[in-house]
Motif scaffolding. Structure first.
Motif, PDB file in Angstrom:
ATOM      1  N   LEU A 182      32.800 -16.957  12.099  1.00 19.93           N
ATOM      2  CA  LEU A 182      33.950 -17.296  12.637  1.00 19.93           C
ATOM      3  C   LEU A 182      35.103 -18.112  12.000  1.00 19.93           C
ATOM      4  N   LEU A 183      34.481 -19.370  11.557  1.00 19.72           N
ATOM      5  CA  LEU A 183      35.264 -20.226  10.653  1.00 19.72           C
ATOM      6  C   LEU A 183      35.702 -19.447   9.346  1.00 19.72           C
ATOM      7  N   THR A 184      34.774 -18.734   8.810  1.00 20.69           N
ATOM      8  CA  THR A 184      35.126 -17.798   7.283  1.00 20.69           C
ATOM      9  C   THR A 184      36.440 -17.052   7.891  1.00 20.69           C
ATOM     10  N   GLU A 185      36.466 -16.473   8.941  1.00 17.51           N
ATOM     11  CA  GLU A 185      37.563 -15.309   9.191  1.00 17.51           C
ATOM     12  C   GLU A 185      38.866 -16.184   9.385  1.00 17.51           C
ATOM     13  N   GLU A 186      38.647 -17.455  10.042  1.00 16.54           N
ATOM     14  CA  GLU A 186      39.834 -18.051  10.103  1.00 16.54           C
ATOM     15  C   GLU A 186      40.581 -18.873   8.970  1.00 16.54           C
ATOM     16  N   ILE A 187      39.542 -19.218   8.016  1.00 23.49           N
ATOM     17  CA  ILE A 187      39.777 -19.518   6.823  1.00 23.49           C
ATOM     18  C   ILE A 187      40.855 -18.548   6.076  1.00 23.49           C
ATOM     19  N   ASN A 188      40.090 -17.293   6.064  1.00 16.00           N
ATOM     20  CA  ASN A 188      40.625 -16.022   5.377  1.00 16.00           C
ATOM     21  C   ASN A 188      42.073 -15.857   5.906  1.00 16.00           C
ATOM     22  N   GLY A 189      42.025 -16.101   7.443  1.00 20.29           N
ATOM     23  CA  GLY A 189      43.605 -15.920   8.017  1.00 20.29           C
ATOM     24  C   GLY A 189      44.757 -16.904   7.616  1.00 20.29           C
ATOM     25  N   LEU A 190      44.232 -18.179   7.274  1.00 19.56           N
ATOM     26  CA  LEU A 190      45.012 -18.862   6.658  1.00 19.56           C
ATOM     27  C   LEU A 190      45.524 -18.603   5.295  1.00 19.56           C
ATOM     28  N   VAL A 191      44.574 -18.122   4.755  1.00 23.12           N
ATOM     29  CA  VAL A 191      44.804 -17.700   3.024  1.00 23.12           C
ATOM     30  C   VAL A 191      45.775 -16.373   3.019  1.00 23.12           C
ATOM     31  N   LYS A 192      45.878 -15.265   3.893  1.00 22.19           N
ATOM     32  CA  LYS A 192      46.667 -14.357   4.090  1.00 22.19           C
ATOM     33  C   LYS A 192      47.891 -15.030   4.619  1.00 22.19           C
ATOM     34  N   MET A 193      47.975 -15.629   5.528  1.00 15.03           N
ATOM     35  CA  MET A 193      49.207 -16.371   5.931  1.00 15.03           C
ATOM     36  C   MET A 193      50.186 -16.956   4.633  1.00 15.03           C
ATOM     37  N   ILE A 194      49.529 -17.630   3.863  1.00 16.31           N
ATOM     38  CA  ILE A 194      50.113 -18.446   2.675  1.00 16.31           C
ATOM     39  C   ILE A 194      50.570 -17.062   1.682  1.00 16.31           C
ATOM     40  N   ALA A 195      49.713 -16.151   1.541  1.00 15.11           N
ATOM     41  CA  ALA A 195      49.966 -15.166   0.640  1.00 15.11           C
ATOM     42  C   ALA A 195      51.356 -14.526   1.142  1.00 15.11           C
ATOM     43  N   LYS A 196      51.458 -14.436   2.366  1.00 11.12           N
ATOM     44  CA  LYS A 196      52.628 -13.643   2.822  1.00 11.12           C
ATOM     45  C   LYS A 196      53.939 -14.704   2.910  1.00 11.12           C
ATOM     46  N   GLY A 197      53.541 -15.867   2.664  1.00 10.21           N
ATOM     47  CA  GLY A 197      54.745 -16.940   2.492  1.00 10.21           C
ATOM     48  C   GLY A 197      54.743 -17.761   3.855  1.00 10.21           C
ATOM     49  N   ASP A 198      53.739 -17.541   4.608  1.00 12.75           N
ATOM     50  CA  ASP A 198      53.902 -18.326   5.987  1.00 12.75           C
ATOM     51  C   ASP A 198      53.342 -19.770   5.883  1.00 12.75           C
ATOM     52  N   ILE A 199      53.771 -20.523   4.835  1.00 14.50           N
ATOM     53  CA  ILE A 199      52.998 -21.690   4.406  1.00 14.50           C
ATOM     54  C   ILE A 199      52.900 -22.825   5.594  1.00 14.50           C
ATOM     55  N   THR A 200      54.369 -22.724   6.218  1.00 20.45           N
ATOM     56  CA  THR A 200      54.387 -23.933   7.211  1.00 20.45           C
ATOM     57  C   THR A 200      53.374 -23.340   8.460  1.00 20.45           C
TER      58      THR A 200
END
Length: 332
Positions: A160-178
């Motif tokens: 579950l933690l790994t999935e959350e980390i991956n989710g943050l990575v995808k956010m940043i890749a899309k430009g949702d850094i904030t």
């Protein structure tokens, strides 16, 4: 490299054939032919250089940090290579009859593919750098969890933690850094919690099982004072790990204390059980046995007979003699 050699042989063959076809070849035609060969050769060299860049990038895990952008990098390279191969197949008759301008244009098309691919590759690296900078604390904590082998200890939670980390990575890749920055502290709190739980399991898991066994067999009823000290030591260890699960020095001290008190409980229980099974008529023999053990220690320290003292006084004599001998050693 093998493809490059084949291409070089092909171009050289084209050049030689075209120069030898008829006696009408002039220096100008030879020069034009050389230009055509050079245009295609330059295009192939650009593709080969890009191919090497893509191969090197595989070790940088760009597919994870920016999968869509990286896929575009590969696709542009493949499109450029396909366009180049079509040109080679089209001119496989070794004639090079098309106008020099056409070869130059075809080269520029390939160079454009290469340039766009390199742009995307640079963007992929930029995204990777942004992700690593933004989520530096997260990745550092993930490494710590890996060192503790949390994936084995708590597989479901780790997933579950790994999935959350991956989710943050995808956010940043899309430009949702904030948004990723807002979400990261919540994730870090979860990571700290599972780190604490993991360290407790590693350091205290086996000891807790032994303590539970003492409770289950009701052994503690025979040694309530000793068992109480064991629980105090266990609680102190629990608090120490909770406060700082990376304070290895103090964690070792408190865990060793738990081990010490646990061993003491077991030894005292054996003595209590032994005493309970001794008949009242044998109590004197039991006391004399203890006195004999103390006498051995006294003699070893250079004392004479001390059996004329109470057991507590005998222990004090032995302790005092030990202090004296230690001081003598330090002064010598």
């Amino acid at each position: 490299m093998k493809i490059l050699k084949i291409s070089a042989v092909f171009f050289i063959s084209l050049f030689i054939v075209s120069c030898q076809t008829t006696s009408e070849n002039t220096a100008e035609k030879i020069l034009e032919t050389a230009k055509k060969v050079a245009y295609l050769s330059d295009a192939k060299l650009s593709l080969d250089a890009l191919s090497l860049d893509i191969e090197k990038s595989k070790n940088d895990n760009l597919r994870y940090f920016s999968p869509n952008v990286y896929q575009t990098v590969v696709q542009l390279y493949q499109d450029g290579l396909s366009y180049y191969n079509n040109i080679i197949n089209k001119h496989s008759n070794a004639s090079l009859k098309n106008k020099t301008k056409q070869y130059e244009e075809e080269k520029l098309v390939i160079i454009d593919y290469v340039a766009k691919s390199k742009q995307k590759l640079a963007l992929a690296y930029s995204i990777k750098s942004t992700v690593e900078t933004t989520l530096a604390d997260t990745f550092s904590h993930q490494q710590r969890l890996d060192e503790l082998d949390v994936a084995t200890l708590y597989a479901k939670d780790y997933k579950l933690l790994t999935e959350e980390i991956n989710g943050l990575v995808k956010m940043i890749a899309k430009g949702d850094i904030t948004e990723a920055q807002i979400q990261q502290p919540k994730l870090l709190n979860k990571m700290v919690a599972i780190e604490v739980r993991s360290v407790k399991q590693i350091e205290l898991g086996g000891l807790d099982q032994e303590i539970d066994q003492i409770k289950k067999t009701q052994t503690y009823k025979n040694v309530p004072l000793s068992f109480g000290r064991l629980l105090v030591a266990r609680n102190k260890a629990d608090v120490t790990i909770t406060v700082n699960p990376r304070d290895t020095h103090n964690i070792k001290l408190v865990v060793d204390s738990v081990k010490y008190e646990l061993a003491h409980v077991n030894h005292v229980h054996k003595e209590v059980t032994k005493l309970k099974n001794i008949k009242s008529s044998h109590h004197e023999s039991y006391i004399l046995e203890l006195e004999s053990l103390l006498e051995k220690a006294a003699i070893g320290l250079g004392l004479g007979g001390i059996k004329d003292l109470t057991l507590a006084q005998q222990v004090d004599e032995i302790s005092n003699q030990g202090v004296i001998l230690k001081q003598n050693l330090l002064m010598s």
